[in-house]
Design a protein around this motif. Sequence first.
Motif, PDB file in Angstrom:
ATOM      1  N   SER A 199       0.799  -1.224   0.000  1.00  0.00           N
ATOM      2  CA  SER A 199       0.000   0.000   0.000  1.00  0.00           C
ATOM      3  C   SER A 199       0.838   1.284   0.000  1.00  0.00           C
ATOM      4  O   SER A 199       0.452   2.258  -0.667  1.00  0.00           O
ATOM      5  CB  SER A 199      -0.992  -0.001   1.167  1.00  0.00           C
ATOM      6  N   PRO A 200       1.975   1.361   0.713  1.00  0.00           N
ATOM      7  CA  PRO A 200       2.772   2.592   0.599  1.00  0.00           C
ATOM      8  C   PRO A 200       3.256   2.844  -0.826  1.00  0.00           C
ATOM      9  O   PRO A 200       3.233   3.979  -1.314  1.00  0.00           O
ATOM     10  CB  PRO A 200       3.944   2.349   1.556  1.00  0.00           C
ATOM     11  N   VAL A 201       3.691   1.780  -1.496  1.00  0.00           N
ATOM     12  CA  VAL A 201       4.136   1.907  -2.883  1.00  0.00           C
ATOM     13  C   VAL A 201       2.958   2.266  -3.785  1.00  0.00           C
ATOM     14  O   VAL A 201       3.093   3.070  -4.719  1.00  0.00           O
ATOM     15  CB  VAL A 201       4.793   0.596  -3.359  1.00  0.00           C
ATOM     16  N   ALA A 202       1.784   1.690  -3.510  1.00  0.00           N
ATOM     17  CA  ALA A 202       0.594   1.984  -4.308  1.00  0.00           C
ATOM     18  C   ALA A 202       0.199   3.451  -4.187  1.00  0.00           C
ATOM     19  O   ALA A 202      -0.257   4.069  -5.154  1.00  0.00           O
ATOM     20  CB  ALA A 202      -0.568   1.090  -3.873  1.00  0.00           C
ATOM     21  N   GLY A 203       0.363   4.039  -2.986  1.00  0.00           N
ATOM     22  CA  GLY A 203       0.058   5.451  -2.801  1.00  0.00           C
ATOM     23  C   GLY A 203       0.968   6.339  -3.625  1.00  0.00           C
ATOM     24  O   GLY A 203       0.520   7.309  -4.251  1.00  0.00           O
ATOM     25  N   THR A 234      -9.747  18.293   1.635  1.00  0.00           N
ATOM     26  CA  THR A 234      -8.712  19.009   2.380  1.00  0.00           C
ATOM     27  C   THR A 234      -7.277  18.643   1.999  1.00  0.00           C
ATOM     28  O   THR A 234      -6.360  19.421   2.270  1.00  0.00           O
ATOM     29  CB  THR A 234      -8.880  18.765   3.893  1.00  0.00           C
ATOM     30  N   VAL A 235      -7.068  17.508   1.384  1.00  0.00           N
ATOM     31  CA  VAL A 235      -5.712  17.061   1.063  1.00  0.00           C
ATOM     32  C   VAL A 235      -5.328  17.520  -0.341  1.00  0.00           C
ATOM     33  O   VAL A 235      -6.139  17.453  -1.270  1.00  0.00           O
ATOM     34  CB  VAL A 235      -5.604  15.524   1.177  1.00  0.00           C
ATOM     35  N   ALA A 236      -4.088  17.977  -0.504  1.00  0.00           N
ATOM     36  CA  ALA A 236      -3.599  18.411  -1.810  1.00  0.00           C
ATOM     37  C   ALA A 236      -3.657  17.257  -2.815  1.00  0.00           C
ATOM     38  O   ALA A 236      -3.340  16.115  -2.460  1.00  0.00           O
ATOM     39  CB  ALA A 236      -2.164  18.922  -1.682  1.00  0.00           C
ATOM     40  N   PRO A 237      -4.056  17.532  -4.068  1.00  0.00           N
ATOM     41  CA  PRO A 237      -4.218  16.461  -5.064  1.00  0.00           C
ATOM     42  C   PRO A 237      -2.977  15.590  -5.238  1.00  0.00           C
ATOM     43  O   PRO A 237      -3.084  14.380  -5.408  1.00  0.00           O
ATOM     44  CB  PRO A 237      -4.545  17.225  -6.351  1.00  0.00           C
ATOM     45  N   GLU A 238      -1.781  16.214  -5.184  1.00  0.00           N
ATOM     46  CA  GLU A 238      -0.562  15.450  -5.417  1.00  0.00           C
ATOM     47  C   GLU A 238      -0.167  14.567  -4.230  1.00  0.00           C
ATOM     48  O   GLU A 238       0.767  13.775  -4.325  1.00  0.00           O
ATOM     49  CB  GLU A 238       0.603  16.389  -5.755  1.00  0.00           C
ATOM     50  N   ARG A 239      -0.887  14.696  -3.097  1.00  0.00           N
ATOM     51  CA  ARG A 239      -0.627  13.846  -1.934  1.00  0.00           C
ATOM     52  C   ARG A 239      -1.793  12.907  -1.627  1.00  0.00           C
ATOM     53  O   ARG A 239      -1.712  12.110  -0.708  1.00  0.00           O
ATOM     54  CB  ARG A 239      -0.349  14.712  -0.695  1.00  0.00           C
ATOM     55  N   MET A 240      -2.853  13.016  -2.395  1.00  0.00           N
ATOM     56  CA  MET A 240      -4.078  12.301  -2.063  1.00  0.00           C
ATOM     57  C   MET A 240      -3.923  10.782  -2.157  1.00  0.00           C
ATOM     58  O   MET A 240      -4.451  10.036  -1.340  1.00  0.00           O
ATOM     59  CB  MET A 240      -5.223  12.773  -2.972  1.00  0.00           C
ATOM     60  N   GLY A 241      -3.189  10.320  -3.167  1.00  0.00           N
ATOM     61  CA  GLY A 241      -2.986   8.883  -3.300  1.00  0.00           C
ATOM     62  C   GLY A 241      -2.310   8.293  -2.079  1.00  0.00           C
ATOM     63  O   GLY A 241      -2.690   7.242  -1.580  1.00  0.00           O
ATOM     64  N   ARG A 242      -1.313   9.006  -1.557  1.00  0.00           N
ATOM     65  CA  ARG A 242      -0.612   8.533  -0.372  1.00  0.00           C
ATOM     66  C   ARG A 242      -1.491   8.590   0.870  1.00  0.00           C
ATOM     67  O   ARG A 242      -1.400   7.736   1.746  1.00  0.00           O
ATOM     68  CB  ARG A 242       0.667   9.352  -0.163  1.00  0.00           C
ATOM     69  N   ALA A 243      -2.352   9.613   0.944  1.00  0.00           N
ATOM     70  CA  ALA A 243      -3.265   9.697   2.089  1.00  0.00           C
ATOM     71  C   ALA A 243      -4.218   8.506   2.111  1.00  0.00           C
ATOM     72  O   ALA A 243      -4.427   7.875   3.152  1.00  0.00           O
ATOM     73  CB  ALA A 243      -4.051  11.005   2.032  1.00  0.00           C
ATOM     74  N   PHE A 244      -4.785   8.179   0.950  1.00  0.00           N
ATOM     75  CA  PHE A 244      -5.699   7.035   0.900  1.00  0.00           C
ATOM     76  C   PHE A 244      -4.955   5.715   1.083  1.00  0.00           C
ATOM     77  O   PHE A 244      -5.518   4.751   1.591  1.00  0.00           O
ATOM     78  CB  PHE A 244      -6.483   7.035  -0.413  1.00  0.00           C
ATOM     79  N   SER A 245      -3.704   5.679   0.670  1.00  0.00           N
ATOM     80  CA  SER A 245      -2.942   4.441   0.863  1.00  0.00           C
ATOM     81  C   SER A 245      -2.694   4.182   2.344  1.00  0.00           C
ATOM     82  O   SER A 245      -2.557   3.032   2.757  1.00  0.00           O
ATOM     83  CB  SER A 245      -1.609   4.507   0.107  1.00  0.00           C
ATOM     84  N   VAL A 246      -2.644   5.255   3.162  1.00  0.00           N
ATOM     85  CA  VAL A 246      -2.508   5.073   4.610  1.00  0.00           C
ATOM     86  C   VAL A 246      -3.744   4.375   5.161  1.00  0.00           C
ATOM     87  O   VAL A 246      -3.648   3.475   6.010  1.00  0.00           O
ATOM     88  CB  VAL A 246      -2.285   6.423   5.317  1.00  0.00           C
ATOM     89  N   LEU A 247      -4.934   4.774   4.685  1.00  0.00           N
ATOM     90  CA  LEU A 247      -6.164   4.107   5.123  1.00  0.00           C
ATOM     91  C   LEU A 247      -6.160   2.644   4.692  1.00  0.00           C
ATOM     92  O   LEU A 247      -6.589   1.761   5.450  1.00  0.00           O
ATOM     93  CB  LEU A 247      -7.386   4.824   4.548  1.00  0.00           C
TER      94      LEU A 247
END
Length: 405
Positions: A61-65, A339-352
Amino acid sequence: MYETKKWKSKFFIVAFGQAISLLGSHGVQFALIWWLAEKTSSPLMLGISGLVAYLPMTLFSPVAGIAADRLNRKIICIVSDLSMGILAAVYAGLLFFFDLPVWTVFIMLCARGIGNTFQQPAIQSIIPQLVPSDQLVKTNGWMQLMNAGSFFLGPVIGASLYAAFPMSVVLISDIIGAALASAALAVVKVPELEKHQLEQEPIARQLKEGFTVFQADSKLFYLVLGEALCMFFYAPLSSFYPLMTSDYFNLSAMYGSAVELAFALGMMISSLMFSSVLKIKRKIRTSFIGLFGMGISAAVCGLIPPTYWGWFFFAAACVCLGASGNIHSIPLTAYIQETVAPERMGRAFSVLTLISSVTMPVGLLAASPVAEKVGVNVWFFLSGAIMIIITSILIWYSKMKRRHP
């Protein structure tokens, strides 16, 4: 980021494709788990099935984010869906020509877990690229409504196919769903993200970006912390549903599918409310309420006596479980997308995704021996009671922090 006049059509094409894919996946998943339950009658074996399905999420998941933020999200989704469809086709062929042992399903579940790990943060991050920010709660409601409809019909299809055909034929529905989802997403033009300096930073620092998103927002941090703690107890329940019906209530596969339908009905009702009449301003508070409701519903499931009529109360509690899950997840997803910047959103969801992937196997390692010894109903009650305590403490503590920062 989106064309005002066309965003609805683009969104519904993507959502419909994903719903069709989930329809096939839920049907196959139900058939596979019931097949495993019938052949083994073991909570431990069902626990292992959940373990091998979620372990890839923990690892990848971290790599996927990072992939969802750096690469083309549309391509990631299409490749993931098609890969899982091809996997189902290969396994169907092997089952048709060979008498494979039951444990081979673990290999398939593990490979499907890898595909889902890359697909989830990518599709969740695509939605705010297509949809205006003030429509995210409604569109997430619609997304969950279509998903719930697939979840509702999937077990019916899975149980019907399982009763009428060998597993090799049941797997065909997964192949069709993956192909249709990929075709739907392929025809939609997704706006490209702007390139950011962040992409040139070391991988280790990029991995941390997903966590810093939550650290920077205390309200979101406490909510996600609550989810992480609660999922340790709640996540294993999904692997024990078949045994609640088959062993605890001593009923057939059709009753097992009805329980899945009841859960999906709760999801559909809550999704319909979010997508139509509900206007949520305090998303964090609403999400906490959903988490609390999940605990109450799970505890009630564990208190129901193992009688035929008790099963109907169990099904009603599953309606509440499905509704509470959406009350928790829809506002949480919309809040992150807003609320999360678009370029960080994938990583935010990968944390979930990482949270669910870690808590599922770890929770199963603890839950499976307990359920094996004292019964799955006991774990339902214990998990619900502990979730109620955890959520209550975090709600109280977060309020105290806001009053006395």
